[in-house]
Motif scaffolding. Structure first.
Motif, PDB file in Angstrom:
ATOM      1  N   LEU A 109       6.523   1.186 -20.446  1.00 29.48           N
ATOM      2  CA  LEU A 109       7.039  -0.109 -20.033  1.00 29.48           C
ATOM      3  C   LEU A 109       6.338  -0.522 -18.747  1.00 29.48           C
ATOM      4  O   LEU A 109       6.424   0.165 -17.728  1.00 29.48           O
ATOM      5  CB  LEU A 109       8.553  -0.047 -19.836  1.00 29.48           C
ATOM      6  N   ALA A 135       5.115  -2.723 -15.402  1.00 32.18           N
ATOM      7  CA  ALA A 135       5.782  -3.365 -14.268  1.00 32.18           C
ATOM      8  C   ALA A 135       5.764  -4.874 -14.385  1.00 32.18           C
ATOM      9  O   ALA A 135       6.662  -5.547 -13.843  1.00 32.18           O
ATOM     10  CB  ALA A 135       5.118  -2.926 -12.961  1.00 32.18           C
ATOM     11  N   GLN A 155       9.351  -3.951 -17.467  1.00 31.67           N
ATOM     12  CA  GLN A 155      10.213  -3.618 -16.333  1.00 31.67           C
ATOM     13  C   GLN A 155      10.892  -4.856 -15.748  1.00 31.67           C
ATOM     14  O   GLN A 155      12.010  -4.766 -15.230  1.00 31.67           O
ATOM     15  CB  GLN A 155       9.421  -2.881 -15.261  1.00 31.67           C
ATOM     16  N   LEU A 207      13.948  -5.254 -17.827  1.00 29.13           N
ATOM     17  CA  LEU A 207      14.976  -4.266 -17.486  1.00 29.13           C
ATOM     18  C   LEU A 207      15.652  -4.596 -16.161  1.00 29.13           C
ATOM     19  O   LEU A 207      16.842  -4.332 -15.971  1.00 29.13           O
ATOM     20  CB  LEU A 207      14.364  -2.869 -17.436  1.00 29.13           C
ATOM     21  N   ARG A 208      14.906  -5.182 -15.236  1.00 25.53           N
ATOM     22  CA  ARG A 208      15.515  -5.601 -13.971  1.00 25.53           C
ATOM     23  C   ARG A 208      16.548  -6.698 -14.226  1.00 25.53           C
ATOM     24  O   ARG A 208      17.659  -6.660 -13.688  1.00 25.53           O
ATOM     25  CB  ARG A 208      14.449  -6.074 -12.991  1.00 25.53           C
ATOM     26  N   LEU A 245      17.039  -1.189 -14.530  1.00 23.93           N
ATOM     27  CA  LEU A 245      15.761  -0.637 -14.106  1.00 23.93           C
ATOM     28  C   LEU A 245      15.920   0.736 -13.454  1.00 23.93           C
ATOM     29  O   LEU A 245      15.129   1.649 -13.730  1.00 23.93           O
ATOM     30  CB  LEU A 245      15.055  -1.602 -13.146  1.00 23.93           C
ATOM     31  N   PHE A 256      16.473   3.274 -16.067  1.00 28.88           N
ATOM     32  CA  PHE A 256      15.222   3.517 -16.786  1.00 28.88           C
ATOM     33  C   PHE A 256      14.366   4.533 -16.042  1.00 28.88           C
ATOM     34  O   PHE A 256      13.843   5.486 -16.643  1.00 28.88           O
ATOM     35  CB  PHE A 256      14.457   2.205 -16.958  1.00 28.88           C
ATOM     36  N   PHE A 257      14.202   4.359 -14.734  1.00 29.96           N
ATOM     37  CA  PHE A 257      13.358   5.281 -13.978  1.00 29.96           C
ATOM     38  C   PHE A 257      13.934   6.699 -13.972  1.00 29.96           C
ATOM     39  O   PHE A 257      13.190   7.675 -13.887  1.00 29.96           O
ATOM     40  CB  PHE A 257      13.162   4.776 -12.551  1.00 29.96           C
ATOM     41  N   ARG A 310       4.199   4.151 -10.824  1.00 28.66           N
ATOM     42  CA  ARG A 310       5.291   3.648 -11.669  1.00 28.66           C
ATOM     43  C   ARG A 310       4.882   2.423 -12.470  1.00 28.66           C
ATOM     44  O   ARG A 310       5.743   1.704 -12.971  1.00 28.66           O
ATOM     45  CB  ARG A 310       6.506   3.281 -10.788  1.00 28.66           C
ATOM     46  N   LYS A 321       3.420   2.046 -15.428  1.00 28.85           N
ATOM     47  CA  LYS A 321       3.792   2.073 -16.848  1.00 28.85           C
ATOM     48  C   LYS A 321       4.232   3.471 -17.268  1.00 28.85           C
ATOM     49  O   LYS A 321       3.596   4.127 -18.094  1.00 28.85           O
ATOM     50  CB  LYS A 321       2.651   1.565 -17.731  1.00 28.85           C
ATOM     51  N   ASN A 381       6.670  -4.332 -24.745  1.00 28.62           N
ATOM     52  CA  ASN A 381       6.694  -5.008 -23.453  1.00 28.62           C
ATOM     53  C   ASN A 381       6.860  -6.518 -23.620  1.00 28.62           C
ATOM     54  O   ASN A 381       7.680  -7.138 -22.934  1.00 28.62           O
ATOM     55  CB  ASN A 381       5.410  -4.694 -22.680  1.00 28.62           C
TER      56      ASN A 381
END
Length: 377
Positions: free
Chosen positions: A52, A54, A58, A61-62, A67, A70-71, A101, A103, A315
Motif C-alpha cells: 500500500l 503512501a 495509505q 486508510l488515513r 492507518l 495498518f502499520f 514506509r 509501500k 492502491n
C-alpha cells in the motif's frame, strides 16, 4: 450529505475497495450496505501480499481512520526486492531502510480483516451474487441477485472486480486477455520445509525473466511464499497442451521442460511447491475505459479500470473508494457526488492505464523490468 430521506447506497463487492468505501461513509454518518457473492469472509483464499503506497492506498486508510493499525500489521521488510537472471545471478537488490514506509507489504487477508472489523455489524450481506442491475437510470435501481431476491437502491457502486456485473449498467466494455499468463504456486512453512527458497527470496520478492518466461516469488506473512510462473501463452494453454488444471504433476513436468535452461535453484520455484497450481491468465480493460455519466451507478477499482498486476490495482481501488465516499459526504445529491468523483477518477485511471497498456509484457523482459512495483499480485 443533506438529502432527506437518506439515500439507499448499495456497494457490490467486499474487496478492499468496497470495504474502504463503506468504512469512510460510516465515519461520516452515512449508511451503506455491501453485497458479496461469497458465503462468508473465509469462503476463499484472499490471495497474496500487496503493498500500500503512501500516495494512494495509505491516503485511503488515513481517511478510514485505520492507518496506525495498518502499520502495526504491515511488513516494512517486505519492500526488499531482488532481481536475478535465469542463471541465478543477482542483478539488483533493494534493501529497505529501517524506517522506510512508502509501500510496506500486508497480506490481503489481514487487510480485509482490518477493514471488515472496522464496519458496523451487518454491513456486509454475504451470499448475495448479483445477476443484473435494472430499473431506470434516474432510479431507483433494482438489484437482481441470483437467488431470486431483489432490492432497491438509489446508488449502486460497482466494486465487484474484473468481471463486474455492475459495469454492464454503464459500459459494454469487457476485459481482454493480455497474452501473458500467471500460474500461482504456494510454499508453506518455508523456513523449515523450504529453507533454500526462503533464502533465495529474502523478506520481500525475487524475480527473473528471459524474454519469454518469468518467475516472481513473493514472501507472504505466516511463513509462506507465493511464486508466480509467468509465460507468454494462450489463455487456455493448460487445456491446449492436453492437460487439466488438476494435473499437477503433468503441468510441473511441462513447466520444467520449458524452464530447462534456467538454474536448478530457480527451477525449484516450479518443482517444490506445496499442492496444486492456480491458473491466473491476466486480463485488462480496453484503454481508455470511460462511460457516460449515470446519476445512480458508478464504478471503482478493477470494475472501472482493470490493469495488469503491476502494483497499482488495490492502491487505486482504495483511493477511488476514499474519494467517492468523501464526495458523497460533501455534496447535497448523489448525482453531484458522482460527477465530482468521476471528474477526478476517470482522468487519473485513464492516464495510469495508458502507461500500463501492454505492460504485462515487461514482466518477461530481460531489460530489468521494474518488478519492484509488482507488489499487487
Amino acid at each position: 450529505m443533506h438529502t432527506t430521506p437518506a439515500p439507499r447506497i448499495a456497494i457490490i463487492g467486499a474487496g478492499p475497495g468496497g470495504l474502504t468505501c463503506a468504512r469512510i461513509l460510516q465515519r461520516h454518518g452515512i449508511t451503506a450496505a455491501i453485497y458479496d457473492r461469497d458465503a462468508g469472509p473465509a469462503a476463499r483464499d484472499q490471495g497474496g501480499t500487496l503493498d500500500l503506497h503512501a500516495d494512494n492506498g495509505q491516503i485511503a486508510l488515513r481517511e478510514a481512520g485505520l492507518l496506525d493499525e495498518f502499520f502495526e500489521l504491515a511488513r516494512p521488510e517486505g519492500q526488499e526486492m531482488r532481481q536475478l537472471n535465469p542463471a541465478g545471478t543477482m542483478l539488483f537488490h533493494h534493501v529497505p531502510e529501517q524506517d522506510e514506509r512508502f509501500k510496506p507489504e500486508i497480506d490481503r487477508g489481514l487487510l480485509r480483516d482490518l477493514l471488515l472489523n472496522s464496519l458496523q455489524p451487518g454491513t456486509v450481506r454475504w451470499g448475495h451474487a448479483l445477476h443484473a442491475v435494472g430499473g431506470p437510470a434516474d432510479g431507483p435501481r433494482h438489484l437482481h441477485f441470483t437467488d431470486g431476491t431483489t432490492i432497491e437502491a438509489d446508488l449502486v457502486i460497482g466494486a465487484d472486480g474484473a468481471w463486474s456485473k455492475v459495469r454492464r449498467a454503464v459500459s459494454q466494455a469487457t476485459p481482454l486477455y493480455t497474452g501473458v499468463s500467471f500460474l500461482e504456486a504456494w510454499f508453506h512453512d518455508v523456513e523449515t520445509r523450504h529453507p533454500d527458497i526462503a533464502e533465495l527470496v529474502g523478506q520481500g520478492g525475487a524475480a527473473a525473466a528471459d524474454g519469454e518466461r518469468g518467475l516472481f516469488a513473493q514472501r507472504n506473512g505466516g511463513d509462506h511464499i507465493r511464486v508466480y510462473i509467468i509465460q507468454r501463452a494462450p489463455a487456455d494453454w493448460i487445456i491446449a497442451d492436453g492437460l487439466t488444471p488438476e494435473a499437477t504433476e503433468d503441468i510441473r513436468a511441462l513447466l520444467l521442460e520449458r524452464y530447462k535452461d534456467w538454474s536448478p535453484r530457480l527451477r525449484r520455484l516450479i518443482a517444490d511447491n506445496d499442492g496444486a497450481y492456480v491458473d491466473r491468465p491476466i486480463f485488462a480493460l480496453p484503454v481508455p475505459h470511460v462511460w457516460e455519466h449515470n446519476p445512480t451507478v458508478t464504478l471503482l477499482g478493477d470494475a472501472a479500470h482493470l490493469m495488469p498486476p503491476l502494483g497499482v490495482g488495490v492502491n487505486l481501488a482504495m483511493l477511488d473508494a476514499s474519494e467517492l465516499a468523501l464526495a458523497i459526504a460533501h455534496h447535497d445529491t448523489i448525482d453531484e457526488a458522482i460527477h465530482a468523483y468521476e471528474k477526478t477518477m476517470l482522468p487519473r485511471s485513464t492516464e495510469t492505464a495508458q502507461l500500463l497498456d501492454g505492460a504485462a509484457e515487461e514482466l518477461l523482459s530481460t531489460e530489468l523490468p521494474d518488478f519492484a512495483t509488482a507488489g499487487d499480485l
